[in-house]
Scaffold this motif. Sequence first.
Motif, PDB file in Angstrom:
ATOM      1  N   ASN A  82       5.712 124.637 112.194  1.00 58.99           N
ATOM      2  CA  ASN A  82       6.789 123.979 111.441  1.00 58.99           C
ATOM      3  C   ASN A  82       7.397 124.946 110.428  1.00 58.99           C
ATOM      4  OD1 ASN A  82       8.285 121.595 110.496  1.00 58.99           O
ATOM      5  ND2 ASN A  82       6.962 121.737 108.687  1.00 58.99           N
ATOM      6  N   MET A  83       6.531 125.684 109.715  1.00 61.37           N
ATOM      7  CA  MET A  83       6.993 126.627 108.700  1.00 61.37           C
ATOM      8  C   MET A  83       7.742 127.792 109.352  1.00 61.37           C
ATOM      9  SD  MET A  83       4.576 128.189 105.745  1.00 61.37           S
ATOM     10  CE  MET A  83       5.191 129.291 104.462  1.00 61.37           C
ATOM     11  N   ALA A  84       7.228 128.268 110.503  1.00 63.66           N
ATOM     12  CA  ALA A  84       7.876 129.380 111.202  1.00 63.66           C
ATOM     13  C   ALA A  84       9.271 128.975 111.675  1.00 63.66           C
ATOM     14  CB  ALA A  84       7.021 129.828 112.377  1.00 63.66           C
ATOM     15  N   LEU A  85       9.391 127.730 112.186  1.00 69.32           N
ATOM     16  CA  LEU A  85      10.702 127.238 112.633  1.00 69.32           C
ATOM     17  C   LEU A  85      11.686 127.235 111.475  1.00 69.32           C
ATOM     18  CD1 LEU A  85       9.932 124.217 114.995  1.00 69.32           C
ATOM     19  CD2 LEU A  85      11.170 126.316 115.555  1.00 69.32           C
ATOM     20  N   PHE A  86      11.211 126.805 110.298  1.00 68.84           N
ATOM     21  CA  PHE A  86      12.088 126.761 109.128  1.00 68.84           C
ATOM     22  C   PHE A  86      12.573 128.164 108.765  1.00 68.84           C
ATOM     23  CE2 PHE A  86      12.662 127.165 104.520  1.00 68.84           C
ATOM     24  CZ  PHE A  86      13.702 126.265 104.344  1.00 68.84           C
ATOM     25  N   HIS A  87      11.626 129.110 108.713  1.00 61.19           N
ATOM     26  CA  HIS A  87      11.999 130.443 108.240  1.00 61.19           C
ATOM     27  C   HIS A  87      12.766 131.255 109.274  1.00 61.19           C
ATOM     28  CE1 HIS A  87      10.216 130.470 104.266  1.00 61.19           C
ATOM     29  NE2 HIS A  87       9.253 129.722 104.773  1.00 61.19           N
ATOM     30  N   THR A  88      12.662 130.892 110.571  1.00 61.22           N
ATOM     31  CA  THR A  88      13.407 131.651 111.578  1.00 61.22           C
ATOM     32  C   THR A  88      14.710 130.952 111.976  1.00 61.22           C
ATOM     33  OG1 THR A  88      12.145 130.600 113.338  1.00 61.22           O
ATOM     34  CG2 THR A  88      11.355 132.750 112.567  1.00 61.22           C
ATOM     35  N   ARG A  89      14.779 129.630 111.794  1.00 58.82           N
ATOM     36  CA  ARG A  89      15.975 128.922 112.261  1.00 58.82           C
ATOM     37  C   ARG A  89      16.724 128.165 111.170  1.00 58.82           C
ATOM     38  NH1 ARG A  89      15.841 127.774 118.086  1.00 58.82           N
ATOM     39  NH2 ARG A  89      14.236 129.125 118.917  1.00 58.82           N
ATOM     40  N   TRP A  90      16.062 127.143 110.599  1.00 58.81           N
ATOM     41  CA  TRP A  90      16.812 126.196 109.743  1.00 58.81           C
ATOM     42  C   TRP A  90      17.367 126.862 108.490  1.00 58.81           C
ATOM     43  CZ3 TRP A  90      16.794 123.958 113.872  1.00 58.81           C
ATOM     44  CH2 TRP A  90      15.677 123.429 114.507  1.00 58.81           C
ATOM     45  N   ILE A  91      16.695 127.946 108.035  1.00 58.97           N
ATOM     46  CA  ILE A  91      17.152 128.549 106.783  1.00 58.97           C
ATOM     47  C   ILE A  91      18.430 129.385 106.996  1.00 58.97           C
ATOM     48  CG2 ILE A  91      15.944 130.789 106.787  1.00 58.97           C
ATOM     49  CD1 ILE A  91      15.053 129.942 103.856  1.00 58.97           C
ATOM     50  N   LYS A  92      18.801 129.641 108.264  1.00 57.97           N
ATOM     51  CA  LYS A  92      19.962 130.491 108.532  1.00 57.97           C
ATOM     52  C   LYS A  92      21.260 129.927 107.964  1.00 57.97           C
ATOM     53  CE  LYS A  92      18.439 133.158 112.516  1.00 57.97           C
ATOM     54  NZ  LYS A  92      18.269 133.078 113.972  1.00 57.97           N
ATOM     55  N   SER A  93      21.366 128.594 107.956  1.00 56.54           N
ATOM     56  CA  SER A  93      22.596 127.969 107.456  1.00 56.54           C
ATOM     57  C   SER A  93      22.535 127.692 105.955  1.00 56.54           C
ATOM     58  CB  SER A  93      22.829 126.647 108.201  1.00 56.54           C
ATOM     59  OG  SER A  93      21.792 125.736 107.874  1.00 56.54           O
ATOM     60  N   VAL A  94      21.562 128.313 105.273  1.00 60.24           N
ATOM     61  CA  VAL A  94      21.265 127.904 103.886  1.00 60.24           C
ATOM     62  C   VAL A  94      22.459 128.016 102.939  1.00 60.24           C
ATOM     63  CG1 VAL A  94      20.411 130.128 103.059  1.00 60.24           C
ATOM     64  CG2 VAL A  94      19.471 128.009 102.104  1.00 60.24           C
ATOM     65  N   GLU A  95      23.364 128.976 103.213  1.00 59.67           N
ATOM     66  CA  GLU A  95      24.471 129.152 102.275  1.00 59.67           C
ATOM     67  C   GLU A  95      25.297 127.888 102.092  1.00 59.67           C
ATOM     68  OE1 GLU A  95      26.611 132.793 103.276  1.00 59.67           O
ATOM     69  OE2 GLU A  95      24.667 133.783 103.020  1.00 59.67           O
ATOM     70  N   THR A  96      25.371 127.065 103.143  1.00 60.50           N
ATOM     71  CA  THR A  96      26.178 125.849 103.036  1.00 60.50           C
ATOM     72  C   THR A  96      25.462 124.733 102.262  1.00 60.50           C
ATOM     73  OG1 THR A  96      25.319 125.054 105.151  1.00 60.50           O
ATOM     74  CG2 THR A  96      27.370 126.309 105.218  1.00 60.50           C
ATOM     75  N   TRP A  97      24.131 124.835 102.114  1.00 60.01           N
ATOM     76  CA  TRP A  97      23.424 123.727 101.415  1.00 60.01           C
ATOM     77  C   TRP A  97      22.496 124.197 100.308  1.00 60.01           C
ATOM     78  CZ3 TRP A  97      18.224 124.431 102.338  1.00 60.01           C
ATOM     79  CH2 TRP A  97      17.866 125.064 103.554  1.00 60.01           C
ATOM     80  N   PRO A 125      17.650 119.005 109.974  1.00 58.96           N
ATOM     81  CA  PRO A 125      16.491 119.793 110.429  1.00 58.96           C
ATOM     82  C   PRO A 125      15.633 120.303 109.266  1.00 58.96           C
ATOM     83  CG  PRO A 125      18.488 120.510 111.545  1.00 58.96           C
ATOM     84  CD  PRO A 125      18.908 119.538 110.494  1.00 58.96           C
ATOM     85  N   ALA A 126      16.304 120.785 108.200  1.00 61.96           N
ATOM     86  CA  ALA A 126      15.540 121.304 107.062  1.00 61.96           C
ATOM     87  C   ALA A 126      14.838 120.170 106.318  1.00 61.96           C
ATOM     88  CB  ALA A 126      16.461 122.072 106.120  1.00 61.96           C
ATOM     89  N   ARG A 127      15.504 119.000 106.232  1.00 63.47           N
ATOM     90  CA  ARG A 127      14.854 117.850 105.580  1.00 63.47           C
ATOM     91  C   ARG A 127      13.628 117.432 106.385  1.00 63.47           C
ATOM     92  NH1 ARG A 127      19.950 115.466 104.998  1.00 63.47           N
ATOM     93  NH2 ARG A 127      19.393 113.630 106.194  1.00 63.47           N
ATOM     94  N   LEU A 128      13.794 117.396 107.716  1.00 59.22           N
ATOM     95  CA  LEU A 128      12.663 117.046 108.581  1.00 59.22           C
ATOM     96  C   LEU A 128      11.499 118.016 108.378  1.00 59.22           C
ATOM     97  CD1 LEU A 128      14.147 116.000 112.061  1.00 59.22           C
ATOM     98  CD2 LEU A 128      12.706 114.636 110.534  1.00 59.22           C
ATOM     99  N   THR A 129      11.817 119.320 108.292  1.00 59.43           N
ATOM    100  CA  THR A 129      10.775 120.320 108.055  1.00 59.43           C
ATOM    101  C   THR A 129       9.949 119.953 106.825  1.00 59.43           C
ATOM    102  OG1 THR A 129      12.144 122.086 108.944  1.00 59.43           O
ATOM    103  CG2 THR A 129      10.317 122.742 107.542  1.00 59.43           C
ATOM    104  N   GLY A 130      10.669 119.594 105.738  1.00 63.89           N
ATOM    105  CA  GLY A 130       9.976 119.235 104.503  1.00 63.89           C
ATOM    106  C   GLY A 130       9.074 118.026 104.688  1.00 63.89           C
ATOM    107  N   GLY A 131       9.621 116.982 105.328  1.00 57.31           N
ATOM    108  CA  GLY A 131       8.842 115.752 105.533  1.00 57.31           C
ATOM    109  C   GLY A 131       7.647 115.974 106.441  1.00 57.31           C
ATOM    110  N   ILE A 132       7.868 116.720 107.537  1.00 60.64           N
ATOM    111  CA  ILE A 132       6.779 116.996 108.481  1.00 60.64           C
ATOM    112  C   ILE A 132       5.708 117.836 107.794  1.00 60.64           C
ATOM    113  CG2 ILE A 132       6.190 118.266 110.596  1.00 60.64           C
ATOM    114  CD1 ILE A 132       8.980 117.422 111.686  1.00 60.64           C
ATOM    115  N   SER A 133       6.157 118.803 106.996  1.00 55.88           N
ATOM    116  CA  SER A 133       5.203 119.680 106.319  1.00 55.88           C
ATOM    117  C   SER A 133       4.299 118.886 105.376  1.00 55.88           C
ATOM    118  CB  SER A 133       5.978 120.760 105.546  1.00 55.88           C
ATOM    119  OG  SER A 133       5.126 121.457 104.688  1.00 55.88           O
ATOM    120  N   ILE A 134       4.905 118.028 104.538  1.00 48.67           N
ATOM    121  CA  ILE A 134       4.084 117.219 103.619  1.00 48.67           C
ATOM    122  C   ILE A 134       3.087 116.375 104.406  1.00 48.67           C
ATOM    123  CG2 ILE A 134       4.130 115.276 101.990  1.00 48.67           C
ATOM    124  CD1 ILE A 134       6.668 116.365 100.822  1.00 48.67           C
ATOM    125  N   THR A 135       3.582 115.715 105.474  1.00 49.98           N
ATOM    126  CA  THR A 135       2.707 114.853 106.272  1.00 49.98           C
ATOM    127  C   THR A 135       1.543 115.638 106.875  1.00 49.98           C
ATOM    128  OG1 THR A 135       4.726 113.666 106.860  1.00 49.98           O
ATOM    129  CG2 THR A 135       2.734 113.098 108.089  1.00 49.98           C
TER     130      THR A 135
END
Lengths: 172, 159
Positions: B110-125, B133-143
């Motif tokens: 889950n963490m690897a997916l975030f750092h290789t994919r979801w963070i790419k669009s970070v400038e917009t958010w 996708p990034a919100r899901l990463t956070g929720g899945i990670s906590i769980t």
Amino acid sequence: MNEALANYLASSQAQEWSVSLLRGVPGLPPISQAIHIVGVAVIMGTAVMIDLRVLGLAVPSQKLDEMVKRLAPWTWWALVVNVVTGMPYIFAQPYRYLLNPVFGIKMACLVPALLVTFSLYSTLKKSPSFWETSNARQLGAKLLAALSIALWITVIFGGRWIAYSDYIFWNE
Amino acid sequence: MTALWQWLEGLTISQEIGISWWFPFIESVHVVFLTLTFGAILMVDLRLLGLAAMSHPATRMVRELVPWTLIGFAISVPTGLALFITRAEHYANNPAFRIKLLLILLAGINMALFHTRWIKSVETWDQSTPPLPARLTGGISITLWLGVILAGRWTGHLN
């Protein structure tokens, strides 16, 4: 005094309730202990992280007074959660805890840990630059933060060693 | 595998840890650093969920807090391993312990997916609530990490 309190608890209604709760609800001991650990993690992520910030070791971009305003409620809620998840164990087995020297050490460190944390929080809330106006104050804040970290770590060690007190107190 | 577990258990160091105060000492260090890890993870994940620290840019939260999760994890793993080798065969067959390892693996993916994919669009958010996708990463990670802590504590209740 502890023995009197333990005697009182041992014959109380709370003892019966706690025993039936911890024995009767399937999985409750590991679940409540895991919640207790999550509470500790929240303390580490708030109080200890603020201490690390005071020491200049963590989150350099975050302002201390902003951190305190944002994180203090989490610290106090974690404390409430950990009192609630910890108490049934003391009620269920009062002698195991109240007569255990390691439990005494844990509590004897928890009280000053809370006092140091509370004084750091309240001074920073009242005046953000409270600890910056002189070199002596800067040093004072760092000493308090280091003391706070040391106390919280001792509380964690104490919590874990309650089950192993025989290792330290051979003759008890 | 059984031969490997028994060999590990038979090592002098495993037996030394298992019968001395080293066990509770290492276990306490394990708890100190796993709580540090989860405390830092929680702050980053709640920011990703848009639930906390919204005045801080997401990238800065990640940059300043992920090192603490890594420090915590880097100490939790060897201390956990030192506890594991004292009763390697028992832990390897302990269902709660197996679930714990599986959940750690999933959390890593889950963490690897975030750092290789979801963070790419970070400038917009970066200054606002992240996209799904990034919100899901956070929720899945906590769980998943809550599950790791629960399974870890449960491991000690199964004998």
